[in-house]
Scaffold this active site. Structure first.
Site, mmCIF file in Angstrom:
data_model
loop_
_atom_site.group_PDB
_atom_site.id
_atom_site.type_symbol
_atom_site.label_atom_id
_atom_site.label_comp_id
_atom_site.label_asym_id
_atom_site.label_seq_id
_atom_site.Cartn_x
_atom_site.Cartn_y
_atom_site.Cartn_z
ATOM 1 C CE LYS A 1 34.848 37.208 -6.087
ATOM 2 N NZ LYS A 1 35.204 35.870 -6.582
ATOM 3 C CB SER A 2 35.790 33.567 -0.122
ATOM 4 O OG SER A 2 36.698 33.781 -1.170
ATOM 5 N NE ARG B 1 34.889 28.708 1.165
ATOM 6 C CZ ARG B 1 35.467 29.176 0.056
ATOM 7 N NH1 ARG B 1 34.987 30.259 -0.550
ATOM 8 N NH2 ARG B 1 36.526 28.568 -0.463
ATOM 9 N N GLY C 1 34.182 31.070 -10.847
ATOM 10 C CA GLY C 1 34.964 29.852 -10.636
ATOM 11 C C GLY C 1 34.688 29.221 -9.283
ATOM 12 C CB SER D 1 43.670 25.747 -5.764
ATOM 13 O OG SER D 1 42.279 25.936 -5.975
ATOM 14 C CG ASP E 1 41.399 36.540 -5.551
ATOM 15 O OD1 ASP E 1 41.860 35.833 -6.464
ATOM 16 O OD2 ASP E 1 40.455 36.181 -4.819
ATOM 17 N NE ARG F 1 42.347 38.397 -12.105
ATOM 18 C CZ ARG F 1 41.564 38.092 -11.075
ATOM 19 N NH1 ARG F 1 42.098 37.658 -9.947
ATOM 20 N NH2 ARG F 1 40.263 38.251 -11.165
ATOM 21 N NE ARG G 1 39.537 39.583 -7.433
ATOM 22 C CZ ARG G 1 38.612 39.879 -6.515
ATOM 23 N NH1 ARG G 1 38.431 41.119 -6.118
ATOM 24 N NH2 ARG G 1 37.875 38.922 -5.975
#
Ligand code: S3P
Length: 441
Positions: free
Chosen positions: A25-26, A30, A98, A171, A319, A350, A395
């Protein structure tokens, strides 16, 4: 949408198969962002066709970028160059994502047009002050709703200046936001992080010809550079693979192969934590793809033990904690997590969501300000059926689907629609390796 799982773990067979989970996903986010800003045509393979990455893709189309696909993970981005984006006609709606909102805030803070970023109810309750603050220090003109929540409006025409920014939290989204704004700023921008976080932005920018220097926790770049189009082969997402790693680890006789998984060292905390718990994991066919390490992972059942999770591994597995909580619930002894307060500001809180669900399943679990204490036990609490809330968090939903493999009761998991944000074919892939899982509207 609900997930309804098998009625009795005694009927549950082992987890066996040879599968490839969807793209990272990341990296998918990008690839669209950097491909759009590059000069020339970027070809992407293995793109994650989940709602989050598709929200990024739609945002760049709305800013005038011609993007072909996705078709079976294949996307072609016709880059418009660093200054080629156009004002979108409407606010950019980023759904649950996010990553889209925080990275776009950085990329768009230095444009000559104004833009508003919005999201769904979960995203609208997440903190954006963490990106608005450094961007304001750079000279950006930004508005947020109360307490730094979305929507974010970036007023165009601000001239940005480079800053040296010490991140207050580990982060990758904040780090990336500042570096991306730095590409549009006068002079040099640097970020220093308190602990290593995923470095896909740094690797991909460098891979596309943007010069940056990295020295320990500090990354530095100078505004005004260019990106060159390239081909990007996106590996399978280790965060999606993690559900199956835990599944095979907790069910006797399991033996599962996960193909072509991205093993960037800033993402492999889940493997290290599971190994400390006694998991049987082996890697083969290790190689580099587009600057990212990739391998096939084999996981065989092994009895797990509870551990104190080393804090240095927390950002490297950030994650994966929902499903690691399930591993802890199936382990002998107690698992203690600390240093993980960031989990409280993800798609849901979470820590709370997992502890609540585990308690309903009869596990002794307790949340703390920055983590949790989980005592391994028998899942199912002697009930025929247990209902668990996912709080609209993909998740959390998938983690409790994994829990069902060891539960003596049927688990009904509510609010599972958002599984499509990161792992659209989760249910069918899970069934293919032995999960008893029905999806109900
Ligand atoms: C991401 C960074 C992490 C992670 C998220 C993706 C990224 O968020 O939780 O799923 O692609 O940069 P934080 O930066 O908030 O830790």
């Amino acid at each position: 949408m609900k997930f309804i799982t098998g009625s009795n773990s005694l009927e549950q067979g082992s987890v066996v198969g040879d599968i490839r989970v969807p793209g990272d996903k990341s990296i998918s986010h990008r690839s669209i962002m950097f491909g759009s800003l590059a000069d020339g045509k970027t070809e992407i393979k293995g793109f994650l066709e989940g709602e989050d990455a598709l929200a990024t893709l739609a945002a760049f189309r709305a800013m005038g970028v011609n993007i072909e696909g996705p078709e079976n993970g294949h996307v072609i981005v016709h880059g418009v160059g660093m200054n080629g984006l156009k004002a979108p006609k409407e606010a950019l709606y980023l759904g649950n994502s996010g990553t889209s909102m925080r990275l776009l805030a950085g990329l768009l803070a230095g444009q000559n047009f104004s833009v508003t970023l919005t999201g769904d109810s979960s995203l609208s309750s997440r903190p954006m002050g963490r990106v608005a603050d450094p961007l304001r220090l750079m000279g950006a003109d930004i508005e947020t709703a109360e307490q730094g929540r979305p929507p974010i409006t970036l007023n165009g025409g601000a001239s940005l200046k480079g800053i040296d920014y010490d991140l207050p939290m580990a982060s990758a989204q904040v780090k990336s936001c500042v570096l991306l704004a730095g590409m549009y700023a006068e002079g040099e921008t640097s970020t220093t992080e308190p602990a290593p976080t995923r470095d896909h932005t740094e690797r991909m920018l460098a891979g596309m010809g943007y010069s940056l220097s990295r020295d320990g926790a500090c990354t530095r770049l100078t505004g005004g550079g260019q990106l060159k189009a390239t081909t990007i082969d996106i590996p399978a997402d280790i965060s999606s693979a993690a559900f199956f790693m835990v599944a095979a680890s907790i069910v006797p006789d399991s033996d599962l192969i996960l193909r072509h998984v991205g093993l960037n060292p800033t993402r492999t905390g889940v493997i290290q934590i599971l190994e400390l718990m006694g998991a049987n994991i082996s890697l083969s066919n290790e190689h580099l793809v587009g600057g990212e390490p990739v391998a096939d992972i084999r996981i065989q059942y092994a009895p797990l033990v509870g551990i104190d999770i080393p804090e240095r591994l927390v950002p490297l597995a950030i994650d994966e904690f929902p499903v690691l909580f399930i591993a802890a619930a199936c382990a002998a002894g107690t698992t203690v997590l600390t240093g993980a307060e960031e989990l409280r500001v993800k798609e849901s809180d979470r820590i709370q969501a997992m502890v609540d669900g585990l308690v309903v399943l009869g596990i002794e679990a307790q949340g703390t300000a920055d983590g949790a204490i989980i005592k391994g036990g028998c899942l199912g609490a002697g009930h025929e059926q247990v209902d668990v809330q996912s709080h609209d968090d993909h998740r959390i939903a998938m983690a409790f689907a994994v829990a069902s493999l060891r539960s003596s009761s049927k688990i009904v998991i509510h609010e599972c629609d958002n599984v499509a944000t990161s792992f659209p074919n989760f249910a069918s892939l899970a069934r293919s390796v032995g999960f008893q899982l029905i999806v109900e509207a």
